[in-house]
Design a protein around this motif. Structure first.
Motif, PDB file in Angstrom:
ATOM      1  N   GLN A   3      -4.048  -3.531  -5.619  1.00 27.58           N
ATOM      2  CA  GLN A   3      -4.155  -4.302  -4.378  1.00 27.58           C
ATOM      3  C   GLN A   3      -3.208  -3.746  -3.321  1.00 27.58           C
ATOM      4  O   GLN A   3      -3.577  -3.634  -2.147  1.00 27.58           O
ATOM      5  N   LEU A   4      -2.007  -3.388  -3.721  1.00 29.22           N
ATOM      6  CA  LEU A   4      -1.070  -2.798  -2.775  1.00 29.22           C
ATOM      7  C   LEU A   4      -1.622  -1.512  -2.175  1.00 29.22           C
ATOM      8  O   LEU A   4      -1.457  -1.243  -0.980  1.00 29.22           O
ATOM      9  N   LEU A   5      -2.286  -0.724  -3.011  1.00 29.28           N
ATOM     10  CA  LEU A   5      -2.833   0.550  -2.550  1.00 29.28           C
ATOM     11  C   LEU A   5      -4.159   0.393  -1.810  1.00 29.28           C
ATOM     12  O   LEU A   5      -4.639   1.346  -1.180  1.00 29.28           O
ATOM     13  N   GLY A   6      -4.760  -0.786  -1.906  1.00 30.11           N
ATOM     14  CA  GLY A   6      -6.023  -1.025  -1.222  1.00 30.11           C
ATOM     15  C   GLY A   6      -7.197  -0.327  -1.856  1.00 30.11           C
ATOM     16  O   GLY A   6      -8.137   0.086  -1.164  1.00 30.11           O
ATOM     17  N   GLY A   7      -7.175  -0.199  -3.182  1.00 23.89           N
ATOM     18  CA  GLY A   7      -8.268   0.466  -3.882  1.00 23.89           C
ATOM     19  C   GLY A   7      -8.777  -0.355  -5.042  1.00 23.89           C
ATOM     20  O   GLY A   7      -8.161  -1.359  -5.433  1.00 23.89           O
ATOM     21  N   SER A   8      -9.911   0.051  -5.582  1.00 20.61           N
ATOM     22  CA  SER A   8     -10.480  -0.634  -6.744  1.00 20.61           C
ATOM     23  C   SER A   8     -11.260   0.366  -7.584  1.00 20.61           C
ATOM     24  O   SER A   8     -11.677   1.421  -7.096  1.00 20.61           O
ATOM     25  N   ASP A   9     -11.438   0.011  -8.849  1.00 21.89           N
ATOM     26  CA  ASP A   9     -12.200   0.856  -9.769  1.00 21.89           C
ATOM     27  C   ASP A   9     -12.558   0.010 -10.974  1.00 21.89           C
ATOM     28  O   ASP A   9     -11.750  -0.826 -11.421  1.00 21.89           O
ATOM     29  N   GLU A  10     -13.731   0.238 -11.516  1.00 17.83           N
ATOM     30  CA  GLU A  10     -14.209  -0.574 -12.625  1.00 17.83           C
ATOM     31  C   GLU A  10     -13.372  -0.408 -13.899  1.00 17.83           C
ATOM     32  O   GLU A  10     -13.393  -1.294 -14.773  1.00 17.83           O
ATOM     33  N   ALA A  22      -3.625  -4.430 -11.575  1.00 18.82           N
ATOM     34  CA  ALA A  22      -4.421  -5.129 -10.560  1.00 18.82           C
ATOM     35  C   ALA A  22      -3.594  -5.373  -9.304  1.00 18.82           C
ATOM     36  O   ALA A  22      -4.077  -5.186  -8.173  1.00 18.82           O
ATOM     37  N   MET A  23      -2.342  -5.782  -9.479  1.00 19.80           N
ATOM     38  CA  MET A  23      -1.491  -6.015  -8.311  1.00 19.80           C
ATOM     39  C   MET A  23      -1.145  -4.709  -7.604  1.00 19.80           C
ATOM     40  O   MET A  23      -1.161  -4.638  -6.363  1.00 19.80           O
ATOM     41  N   ALA A  24      -0.844  -3.684  -8.369  1.00 16.32           N
ATOM     42  CA  ALA A  24      -0.520  -2.394  -7.764  1.00 16.32           C
ATOM     43  C   ALA A  24      -1.732  -1.810  -7.037  1.00 16.32           C
ATOM     44  O   ALA A  24      -1.596  -1.223  -5.962  1.00 16.32           O
ATOM     45  N   HIS A  38       5.053 -10.846  -1.102  1.00 12.34           N
ATOM     46  CA  HIS A  38       4.445 -12.022  -0.463  1.00 12.34           C
ATOM     47  C   HIS A  38       3.659 -11.626   0.780  1.00 12.34           C
ATOM     48  O   HIS A  38       2.539 -12.109   0.997  1.00 12.34           O
ATOM     49  N   SER A  39       4.245 -10.782   1.600  1.00 16.14           N
ATOM     50  CA  SER A  39       3.591 -10.399   2.859  1.00 16.14           C
ATOM     51  C   SER A  39       2.319  -9.600   2.625  1.00 16.14           C
ATOM     52  O   SER A  39       1.505  -9.448   3.542  1.00 16.14           O
ATOM     53  N   ARG A  40       2.145  -9.102   1.409  1.00 12.22           N
ATOM     54  CA  ARG A  40       0.958  -8.323   1.070  1.00 12.22           C
ATOM     55  C   ARG A  40       0.001  -9.106   0.176  1.00 12.22           C
ATOM     56  O   ARG A  40      -0.870  -8.534  -0.470  1.00 12.22           O
ATOM     57  N   GLY A  41       0.186 -10.428   0.153  1.00 11.51           N
ATOM     58  CA  GLY A  41      -0.766 -11.298  -0.534  1.00 11.51           C
ATOM     59  C   GLY A  41      -0.584 -11.431  -2.026  1.00 11.51           C
ATOM     60  O   GLY A  41      -1.488 -11.910  -2.726  1.00 11.51           O
ATOM     61  N   ILE A  42       0.574 -11.036  -2.551  1.00  8.77           N
ATOM     62  CA  ILE A  42       0.837 -11.164  -3.989  1.00  8.77           C
ATOM     63  C   ILE A  42       1.886 -12.245  -4.186  1.00  8.77           C
ATOM     64  O   ILE A  42       3.029 -12.109  -3.742  1.00  8.77           O
ATOM     65  N   THR A  43       1.513 -13.324  -4.821  1.00 10.50           N
ATOM     66  CA  THR A  43       2.396 -14.478  -4.971  1.00 10.50           C
ATOM     67  C   THR A  43       3.394 -14.279  -6.111  1.00 10.50           C
ATOM     68  O   THR A  43       3.174 -13.473  -7.026  1.00 10.50           O
ATOM     69  N   GLY A  44       4.464 -15.061  -6.063  1.00  8.98           N
ATOM     70  CA  GLY A  44       5.418 -15.048  -7.150  1.00  8.98           C
ATOM     71  C   GLY A  44       4.802 -15.521  -8.452  1.00  8.98           C
ATOM     72  O   GLY A  44       5.113 -15.002  -9.518  1.00  8.98           O
TER      73      GLY A  44
END
Length: 207
Positions: free
Chosen positions: A117-124, A113-115, A75-81
């Motif tokens: 987000q936790l790592l703060g990265g993205s890739d196509e 996608a959630m993981a 939750h604190s990292r912006g990922i909802t239940g």
């Protein structure tokens, strides 16, 4: 030791509890499917998890450690239940007489996608890596034959994932190894699998 234990070592120390929370829920959902002898009862148990996760967004967690971990670490990292609850769809379809492979794959894309987000990265191609991982875990759980994942492997050939995401995409690297060795199922956390993770960490290549 499991593959997951090897992969976890590559995660930043401060994010390991969040990694445990996210993948712990995926494990809990998987265990329901593995241990269910009656599909209808399995679906009811999965629905409990889905509803409990969704309620976390408005209410304190019940006395269940994995739900507490979601509330505390995600939750604190912006990922909802509710978002975590979407993983249930990729498991519940495995209780059907003919599982929907797109729903199985969708679980992988949501998880990655959630993981990511936790790592703060993205890739196509992170969704493709997630699909590959989802197919691999179903096989390793003994819930179906290895999907050949031809399309996913083709898309990932020669692709370099950014360093920030490699603690996650290493899981796809191991899934690709499983596809190549199918129908043989290699034990987890072998020296060969550890070497594959190290190679992925250095170069970012899945296939």
């Amino acid at each position: 030791m499991r593959d997951r234990d090897l992969v976890r070592l590559y995660w930043p120390v401060e994010l390991r509890p969040a990694f445990d929370a996210l993948f712990g829920i995926d494990d809990a959902l998987a265990e329901v499917v593995v241990t269910s002898t009656q599909p209808a009862l399995g679906a009811i148990r999965l629905a409990w998890w889905r509803e409990a996760l969704t309620r976390l967004d408005a209410s304190p967690p019940p006395p269940e450690p994995r739900l507490h971990a979601v509330a505390a670490e995600l939750h604190s990292r912006g990922i909802t239940g509710a978002r975590v609850a979407e993983l249930e769809d990729g498991w519940v379809t495995l209780l059907d007489e003919e599982p929907n492979l797109e729903r199985v794959a969708g679980r992988g894309t949501r998880l990655f996608a959630m993981a990511a987000q936790l790592l703060g990265g993205s890739d196509e191609l992170i969704d493709v890596a997630g699909r590959l991982y989802a197919y691999g875990t179903v096989r390793r759980r003994g819930l179906g034959p290895m999907h050949r994942s031809t399309e996913e492997l083709h898309q990932l050939v020669g692709h370099h994932f950014p360093r920030r995401l490699r603690p996650l995409t290493g899981l796809a690297r191991l899934a690709a190894r499983d596809v190549k060795q199918a129908p043989k199922l290699e034990p987890e956390a072998t020296p060969g699998r550890a070497a594959a993770l190290l190679s992925h960490r250095l170069f970012g290549i899945v296939v």
